[in-house]
Design an enzyme around this catalytic site. Structure first.
Site, short mmCIF file in Angstrom:
data_model
loop_
_atom_site.label_atom_id
_atom_site.label_comp_id
_atom_site.label_asym_id
_atom_site.label_seq_id
_atom_site.Cartn_x
_atom_site.Cartn_y
_atom_site.Cartn_z
N GLU A 1 -6.19 10.50 8.22
CA GLU A 1 -6.29 9.04 8.29
C GLU A 1 -7.57 8.52 7.66
O GLU A 1 -7.65 7.37 7.25
CB GLU A 1 -6.20 8.58 9.75
CG GLU A 1 -4.82 8.68 10.37
CD GLU A 1 -3.83 7.74 9.71
OE1 GLU A 1 -4.22 6.63 9.32
OE2 GLU A 1 -2.65 8.12 9.57
N GLU B 1 -11.75 5.35 4.70
CA GLU B 1 -12.09 4.59 5.91
C GLU B 1 -12.70 5.60 6.89
O GLU B 1 -12.01 6.13 7.76
CB GLU B 1 -10.86 3.92 6.49
CG GLU B 1 -10.27 2.85 5.58
CD GLU B 1 -9.04 2.18 6.17
OE1 GLU B 1 -8.95 0.94 6.09
OE2 GLU B 1 -8.18 2.88 6.72
N GLU C 1 0.84 -1.20 0.00
CA GLU C 1 0.00 0.00 0.00
C GLU C 1 0.87 1.24 0.00
O GLU C 1 1.96 1.28 0.57
CB GLU C 1 -0.95 0.03 1.20
CG GLU C 1 -0.29 0.04 2.57
CD GLU C 1 -1.30 0.14 3.70
OE1 GLU C 1 -1.36 1.21 4.33
OE2 GLU C 1 -2.01 -0.85 3.97
N LYS D 1 -12.24 5.38 10.78
CA LYS D 1 -10.89 5.21 11.31
C LYS D 1 -10.56 6.33 12.30
O LYS D 1 -10.82 7.51 12.02
CB LYS D 1 -9.88 5.22 10.16
CG LYS D 1 -8.49 4.75 10.52
CD LYS D 1 -7.63 4.66 9.27
CE LYS D 1 -6.25 4.09 9.57
NZ LYS D 1 -5.42 3.97 8.35
#
Length: 341
Positions: free
Chosen positions: A206, A197, A143, A200
């Protein structure tokens, strides 16, 4: 690696159990077993040739790498130039991290000039693997990505930077240039992430690495969607056929902007020629060597890079020193690749 020694000690046995299960299902040769590592596993990464793993993980890593080597599975890593920029937020570092024109960084040991952080990080891992005697273990980037949004006190997140990083990374990988220590071979790379996400924890960045939002709407286009080549105005255009002669001529060449300094043009020239394009036409004896000026040579190289990297708008950015044009810059016997689209 986590800080839990019990989990660390169980990692290799767990991988062996998965491998045994795959073998029992006659899938062992088709499905490779590995585990993913962060760049924190390295004790040193600069310069790339001095890359080495943290010795506190030495015994565990030897076992994992012996497993990778014996089974032909890759060593998976997560390089993030974004975090490198966050710890060193200078303009030249940003250009280095975004695959944009920059002066490069020379590895004092090998004298290799690195033109982007991604190659430098991957080659640091390559050096670390070689130092441990595992030169045949392949590297896979599990990733990598860049956040498009962050909190007010976060440096680096923006749609512009995210689009530049992911778009230029894809162009770099498609060029098959490879890295200085692994030339001519594009490292298998997975982008983080397809979707945000949104649950998260942590800072806003993030939760903002996605190319798509969790409701499936696209945040920015890096040319991977099937409709990415369709103009946004298409639904409002007439449905009756349009003859080619009546279609407007679109920009098809990448040229330097007016007023750009020779130093900036030289950086763009170095960047373009350092990324796998054929710059022989602007070398002595080449069809485009004359006029022998930085401006002329940079113009040819910048356009050729744009044409070969995917002809996306970000391929003709060069730190905002270039622009798209519908005027063919070819002259005499010097032909600039391109044409109306």
């Amino acid at each position: 690696m986590s800080g839990d020694n019990n989990l660390i000690s169980q990692l290799l046995p767990a991988m062996q159990n998965v491998k045994n299960a795959l073998d029992a299902a006659s899938l062992g040769d088709k499905v490779k077993v590995s585990t993913v590592h962060s760049m924190a596993l390295l004790k040193q990464s600069e310069p790339p040739s001095s890359g080495c793993f943290d010795p506190s993980f030495g015994d565990v890593l030897k076992g994992l790498l012996a497993f990778n080597n014996a089974n032909g599975s890759p060593f998976a890593i997560n390089p993030y130039p974004y975090f490198a920029y966050r710890s060193d937020p200078r303009p030249e570092t940003l250009a280095f991290c975004l695959f944009q024109p920059n002066s490069g960084r020379v590895d004092a040991n090998t004298k290799i000039k690195y033109m982007n952080m991604f190659d430098a990080q991957v080659d640091a891992v390559r050096s670390a693997l070689n130092a441990m005697g595992f030169k045949n273990v392949e590297i896979v980037v599990a990733e990598t990505g860049w956040p498009y949004k962050g909190d007010s006190d976060e440096v680096g997140p923006s749609i512009e930077n995210a689009k530049a990083y992911n778009g230029n990374l894809i162009a770099h990988l498609r060029s098959m240039v490879g890295t200085p220590l692994m030339p001519g071979n594009s490292v298998d790379t997975y982008l983080f992430a397809l979707y945000d996400e949104d649950l998260k924890p942590g800072p806003t960045s993030e939760r903002s690495f996605g190319i798509f939002k969790s409701d499936l709407t696209m945040i920015y286009d890096i040319g991977l969607s099937q409709s990415s080549q369709t103009p946004v105005e298409t639904p409002a255009m007439p449905k009756t056929p349009v003859t080619p002669s009546s279609q407007p001529k679109k920009a098809a060449w990448c040229v330097p902007r007016a007023g750009v300094s020779d130093a900036e043009l030289q950086a763009s020239l170095d960047y373009a020629c350092g990324h796998g394009i054929d710059c022989s036409p602007i070398q002595p004896g080449g069809a485009c060597f004359e006029p022998n000026t930085i401006a002329s040579h940079a113009a040819y190289a910048m356009n050729l890079f744009y044409q070969t990297a995917g002809r996306n708008p970000w391929n003709c950015d060069f730190s905002q020193t270039a622009m798209l044009s519908s005027n063919n810059p070819s002259y005499n016997g010097c032909t600039y690749p391109g044409g109306s689209t």
